[in-house]
Structure formats: structure tokens, C-alpha cells
Design a protein around this motif. Structure first.
Motif, PDB file in Angstrom:
ATOM      1  N   ALA A 360       0.942  -1.314   0.057  1.00 17.03           N
ATOM      2  CA  ALA A 360       0.152  -0.028   0.198  1.00 17.03           C
ATOM      3  C   ALA A 360       1.089   1.110   0.161  1.00 17.03           C
ATOM      4  CB  ALA A 360      -0.981   0.149   1.144  1.00 17.03           C
ATOM      5  N   LEU A 361       2.023   1.273   0.766  1.00 12.29           N
ATOM      6  CA  LEU A 361       2.852   2.445   0.944  1.00 12.29           C
ATOM      7  C   LEU A 361       3.383   2.541  -0.403  1.00 12.29           C
ATOM      8  CD1 LEU A 361       4.188   4.697   2.341  1.00 12.29           C
ATOM      9  CD2 LEU A 361       5.600   2.957   3.495  1.00 12.29           C
ATOM     10  N   ALA A 362       3.984   1.485  -1.079  1.00 12.45           N
ATOM     11  CA  ALA A 362       4.605   1.340  -2.405  1.00 12.45           C
ATOM     12  C   ALA A 362       3.834   2.070  -3.420  1.00 12.45           C
ATOM     13  CB  ALA A 362       5.397   0.230  -2.699  1.00 12.45           C
ATOM     14  N   ARG A 363       2.675   1.799  -3.363  1.00 12.27           N
ATOM     15  CA  ARG A 363       1.592   2.117  -4.436  1.00 12.27           C
ATOM     16  C   ARG A 363       1.458   3.765  -4.166  1.00 12.27           C
ATOM     17  NH1 ARG A 363      -2.380  -0.947  -3.336  1.00 12.27           N
ATOM     18  NH2 ARG A 363      -1.642  -2.581  -4.723  1.00 12.27           N
ATOM     19  N   PHE A 364       1.342   4.257  -3.025  1.00 11.42           N
ATOM     20  CA  PHE A 364       0.875   5.545  -2.820  1.00 11.42           C
ATOM     21  C   PHE A 364       2.191   6.299  -3.198  1.00 11.42           C
ATOM     22  CE2 PHE A 364       1.685   9.018   0.400  1.00 11.42           C
ATOM     23  CZ  PHE A 364       0.616   9.698   0.233  1.00 11.42           C
ATOM     24  N   LEU A 365       3.336   5.967  -2.904  1.00  6.17           N
ATOM     25  CA  LEU A 365       4.411   6.634  -3.429  1.00  6.17           C
ATOM     26  C   LEU A 365       4.505   6.640  -4.854  1.00  6.17           C
ATOM     27  CD1 LEU A 365       6.948   5.221  -0.830  1.00  6.17           C
ATOM     28  CD2 LEU A 365       6.263   7.499  -0.707  1.00  6.17           C
ATOM     29  N   ALA A 366       4.468   5.628  -5.436  1.00 10.44           N
ATOM     30  CA  ALA A 366       4.544   5.391  -6.806  1.00 10.44           C
ATOM     31  C   ALA A 366       3.417   6.528  -7.538  1.00 10.44           C
ATOM     32  CB  ALA A 366       4.233   4.103  -7.518  1.00 10.44           C
ATOM     33  N   THR A 367       2.219   6.456  -7.067  1.00  9.60           N
ATOM     34  CA  THR A 367       1.156   7.368  -7.756  1.00  9.60           C
ATOM     35  C   THR A 367       0.865   8.815  -7.383  1.00  9.60           C
ATOM     36  OG1 THR A 367      -0.759   6.534  -5.925  1.00  9.60           O
ATOM     37  CG2 THR A 367      -0.114   5.100  -8.055  1.00  9.60           C
ATOM     38  N   LYS A 368       1.008   8.945  -6.049  1.00  6.70           N
ATOM     39  CA  LYS A 368       0.834  10.211  -5.480  1.00  6.70           C
ATOM     40  C   LYS A 368       2.368  11.079  -5.203  1.00  6.70           C
ATOM     41  CE  LYS A 368      -3.781  10.150  -4.905  1.00  6.70           C
ATOM     42  NZ  LYS A 368      -4.503  10.978  -5.419  1.00  6.70           N
ATOM     43  N   LEU A 369       3.368  10.430  -5.313  1.00 11.00           N
ATOM     44  CA  LEU A 369       4.523  11.076  -4.771  1.00 11.00           C
ATOM     45  C   LEU A 369       5.584  10.481  -5.935  1.00 11.00           C
ATOM     46  CD1 LEU A 369       4.655  11.015  -1.124  1.00 11.00           C
ATOM     47  CD2 LEU A 369       3.938  12.927  -2.474  1.00 11.00           C
ATOM     48  N   ALA A 370       5.184  10.299  -7.149  1.00 10.73           N
ATOM     49  CA  ALA A 370       6.065  10.099  -8.142  1.00 10.73           C
ATOM     50  C   ALA A 370       7.166  10.673  -8.399  1.00 10.73           C
ATOM     51  CB  ALA A 370       5.388   9.907  -9.580  1.00 10.73           C
ATOM     52  N   ASP A 371       7.223  12.212  -8.473  1.00  9.45           N
ATOM     53  CA  ASP A 371       8.233  13.107  -8.619  1.00  9.45           C
ATOM     54  C   ASP A 371       9.307  12.940  -7.326  1.00  9.45           C
ATOM     55  OD1 ASP A 371       7.023  14.075 -10.708  1.00  9.45           O
ATOM     56  OD2 ASP A 371       6.246  15.749  -9.578  1.00  9.45           O
ATOM     57  N   VAL A 372       8.863  12.687  -6.073  1.00  4.14           N
ATOM     58  CA  VAL A 372       9.672  12.413  -5.070  1.00  4.14           C
ATOM     59  C   VAL A 372      10.516  11.497  -5.323  1.00  4.14           C
ATOM     60  CG1 VAL A 372       9.940  12.097  -2.550  1.00  4.14           C
ATOM     61  CG2 VAL A 372       8.191  13.467  -3.287  1.00  4.14           C
ATOM     62  N   TRP A 373       9.860  10.050  -5.609  1.00  2.00           N
ATOM     63  CA  TRP A 373      10.885   8.944  -6.117  1.00  2.00           C
ATOM     64  C   TRP A 373      11.756   9.124  -7.215  1.00  2.00           C
ATOM     65  CZ3 TRP A 373       7.287   4.149  -5.416  1.00  2.00           C
ATOM     66  CH2 TRP A 373       8.351   2.796  -5.441  1.00  2.00           C
ATOM     67  N   ARG A 374      11.427   9.867  -8.403  1.00  2.00           N
ATOM     68  CA  ARG A 374      12.045   9.981  -9.410  1.00  2.00           C
ATOM     69  C   ARG A 374      13.209  10.933  -9.184  1.00  2.00           C
ATOM     70  NH1 ARG A 374       8.303  10.893 -12.583  1.00  2.00           N
ATOM     71  NH2 ARG A 374       8.082  13.119 -12.710  1.00  2.00           N
ATOM     72  N   ASP A 375      12.872  12.181  -8.621  1.00  2.00           N
ATOM     73  CA  ASP A 375      13.803  12.972  -8.121  1.00  2.00           C
ATOM     74  C   ASP A 375      15.018  12.258  -7.153  1.00  2.00           C
ATOM     75  OD1 ASP A 375      12.684  14.794  -9.609  1.00  2.00           O
ATOM     76  OD2 ASP A 375      11.870  16.102  -7.929  1.00  2.00           O
TER      77      ASP A 375
END
Length: 376
Positions: A360-375
Motif C-alpha cells: 500500500a505504501l509503495a503504491r501511494f509513493l508511486a502514484t501520489k509522490l512519483a516526482d519525489v521518487w524520481r527526483d
């Protein structure tokens, strides 16, 4: 796990046997721990000293996990290497009064405003301006308060079990939301929150009962949830009537360790810490309702949260019961970008069902905070 629609859970898909799931989870945890070791650190200062665990690259986006009562940084042991492997710097502190962080002698030292300041100091010590914050139990009000008082320090918020109450996590705010179908007012005036009032009325006895046999206390508390308790009063509703947490016995019963929540090694770490520090600090978190309510009233924007938020409901958490009661309604009214997921677990969600929590946390990060992950 299932997403909520209109505040109600959908059916839950479960793949494979429970045994297979646990074995695979253990194997993944071991492999990730080997690749991404968890290291120990202290962020010290004149005001407060915070011990914390860290996993992942120092320059990766910070993901900070905040535990609750009566846990430790190791409560997030199943999350740290997973999210380090996914490209985050995963951090889990011991909160004040716990483990190897500073312990204080007064109840008022455990008001939420101090723990919020501790977390901001930790973020500064990491050399970062913002983080994704993840909380559980009392860690959730800390994380909610970071979002409501310091939104500029928050990339996103994730909380397990305890929903957002803009007026504060206090009996005055939870009382009107009690499910009176389960807790008739004449019999259960404080509902499942009765145990919180016991601390205020019999603080010394509460701590003495926990400390009478710490190993037994840990084994009695850290147990998985069960669907069998649905619609029944939580044991936390009976504490004052029974004269204590354990039916007035003055000590925890002797029960086997629940291996689906704690390994023998994990249990030993909890026991050693609570024997060393005692329960005064952890229990004192319950002694600041007026202070915490006043702190909540100082929130920005009337307490409304604009950043992405994820809330994980425990399907079998009958103290923080959010599936059928109105407890989650204030959160839904106060979050501009809220996602909700139901996890098939009791209260100790991150330890009992880490696979579902991590997904659930990984999905949230990937969908709602994709820029944070990518940056990162």
C-alpha cells in the motif's frame, strides 16, 4: 487489501496460504537486510537526543517511520530494508521516553508538541528540508501534527490505524464518534477509550501492572487481530471497570508469544528496553490531552491538510475501529488528497501484515509522490 469507496471496504483478495505468505516475507526481509543493512545513529542536541535506525542511501528521499505505544524503532523492521531497496532513505527513530532516546521525568514532557519538535530536529540533523512521514498508534498524531503545523516539512503523510482528528487525539474528540451500537453509553460511557481515562485516574497502578512482568506484558499486548472480535467491545473498554489492564490481576497473564507478530529476538529487544526505561515515559503520552488539544488549535489553515495523505485501516483493530464507526469522518472532511486502504490485520499492522502495508505504501509513493521518487 482493498481500497475504500465511500468509507466502506470492498472484498479482499488473498493469495496463497498464510504460512506461505509469512515464509516468503521472511525470505525477502532477510535478502533485503543483507543488501541494505540497517545502521544505528544518534541525532543529539542540547534540547533532546534521538536514537534512530537508518537504511538506504544517505542522499535518497527521506521516509521517516514514527512508532507508537509501547513500541520502538524496530517496529518498522519489515519496512526499512524494503523501502531502502526501492530508493528511499528509510529512517525509524525511538520516540522520547523509549529505547535509546532521551527519557524525561514529567508527564508534560510527553506532550505532542515536544515530539513534533524532536522530529523536526531529526530532519534537520539529516540535512533535509522535507520528508514523507509514516506513523502508527501515537506516532500517527505526531505525523498528523507535522502535517497540520509544519506542512512545508512534509512531502506526504501516511498513517496506520489512528485517523486524523483536527481537534486533537483526545477523549473530547473521540467521544462523540463512539459506535453506541457496540458501546451503549449507560454501560460504556467512554467506549473503547476507557483505558485512556484509567491512566489519568490510576497512572501509578497502570505502570506497575505493566512492569510487574515486562516479558509477559509484551507477549500479552503484541498479538494479531482476528475477525472474531468484530462487533464486540474491545478489552480497552473494560479497563476501569476491571481495575486495570489485565482484569485487575495486577500483572499480565502468561501467554505464548505470538510468532506472527514478534520473533523471539524482537520480543527480547522490546522487553529489554521496557525493563530499562520502564513505562512512565510511554504511559505519559496519555497524560496530555488538554495540552494536545490546545496544540491542535494552533494548526495552520484550520487544520486542513493539502499534501497527499494515505490512511491504512486495520480490519481487525477494534480499539481504533474505523471500518464501521464514524471515527474516520473528520479525517475525510479535513484532507484534500486522501487515499484509504484496508489491511487485514489487527492493531500491530506493520509487524503483523508487513506485505500488505509495504504494498500500500509503495503504491501511494508511486502514484501520489512519483516526482519525489524520481527526483531521488
Amino acid at each position: 487489501m482493498a481500497r475504500l469507496a465511500g468509507g466502506r471496504g470492498a472484498s479482499v483478495r488473498r493469495a496463497g496460504s498464510e504460512c506461505t505468505r509469512l515464509e516468503r516475507s521472511a525470505q525477502r526481509d532477510h535478502a533485503q537486510a543483507m543488501m541494505f543493512p540497517i545502521t544505528e545513529h544518534v541525532a543529539g542536541g542540547e534540547r533532546h537526543s534521538t536514537f534512530y535506525l537508518s537504511c538506504g542511501a544517505a542522499d535518497a528521499p527521506p521516509l521517516i517511520f514514527v512508532h507508537g505505544w509501547p513500541e520502538l524503532s524496530i517496529s518498522w523492521r519489515h519496512q526499512l530494508p524494503v523501502f531502502a531497496a526501492l530508493g528511499f532513505r528509510a529512517i525509524a527513530p525511538d520516540m522520547r521516553g523509549y529505547g535509546r532516546s532521551s527519557v524525561y521525568p514529567r508527564h508534560e514532557d510527553y506532550a505532542l508538541e515536544h515530539s513534533v519538535a524532536d522530529m523536526l530536529d531529526l530532519l534537520d540533523a539529516l540535512g533535509r528540508d522535507k520528508a514523507v512521514w509514516v506513523g502508527h498508534d501515537w506516532g500517527s498524531p505526531v505525523v498528523w501534527s507535522l502535517g497540520s503545523h509544519h506542512p512545508e516539512r512534509c512531502l506526504g503523510l501516511v498513517n496506520l490505524c489512528v485517523p486524523y482528528l483536527p481537534g486533537g487525539f483526545t477523549p473530547g474528540e473521540t467521544g462523540p464518534l463512539i459506535d453506541r451500537g457496540v458501546y451503549p453509553e449507560a454501560e460504556f460511557p467512554a467506549g473503547q477509550w476507557d483505558y485512556q481515562l484509567f491512566y489519568q485516574e490510576n497512572f501509578a497502578k497502570a505502570g506497575a501492572d505493566f512492569e510487574a512482568d515486562v516479558a509477559a506484558t509484551v507477549k500479552a499486548l503484541f498479538r494479531k487481530g482476528s475477525a472474531a472480535g468484530k462487533g464486540q467491545p474491545s478489552r480497552t473498554a473494560l479497563v476501569r471497570r476491571d481495575g486495570g489492564w489485565f482484569g485487575g490481576a495486577g500483572r499480565a497473564p502468561s501467554v505464548p508469544r505470538d510468532g506472527e507478530v514478534l520473533s523471539e529476538a524482537d520480543c527480547s529487544v522490546y522487553v529489554a528496553s521496557l525493563q530499562r526505561n520502564g513505562f512512565f515515559g510511554p504511559d505519559s503520552w496519555y497524560m496530555n490531552h488538554a495540552r494536545n488539544g490546545a496544540f491542535a488549535r494552533q494548526a495552520r489553515d484550520g487544520g486542513r491538510l493539502s499534501m497527499p495523505v494515505l490512511f491504512l485501516h486495520g480490519a481487525f483493530d477494534y480499539t481504533c475501529e474505523t471500518m464501521d464507526s464514524r471515527l474516520a469522518e473528520p479525517m475525510r472532511a479535513s484532507c484534500a488528497d486522501l487515499s484509504e486502504v484496508v489491511v487485514q490485520s489487527g492493531h500491530w499492522m506493520a509487524q503483523e501484515n508487513p506485505v500488505a502495508v509495504n504494498a500500500a505504501l509503495a503504491r501511494f509513493l508511486a502514484t501520489k509522490l512519483a516526482d519525489v521518487w524520481r527526483d531521488g
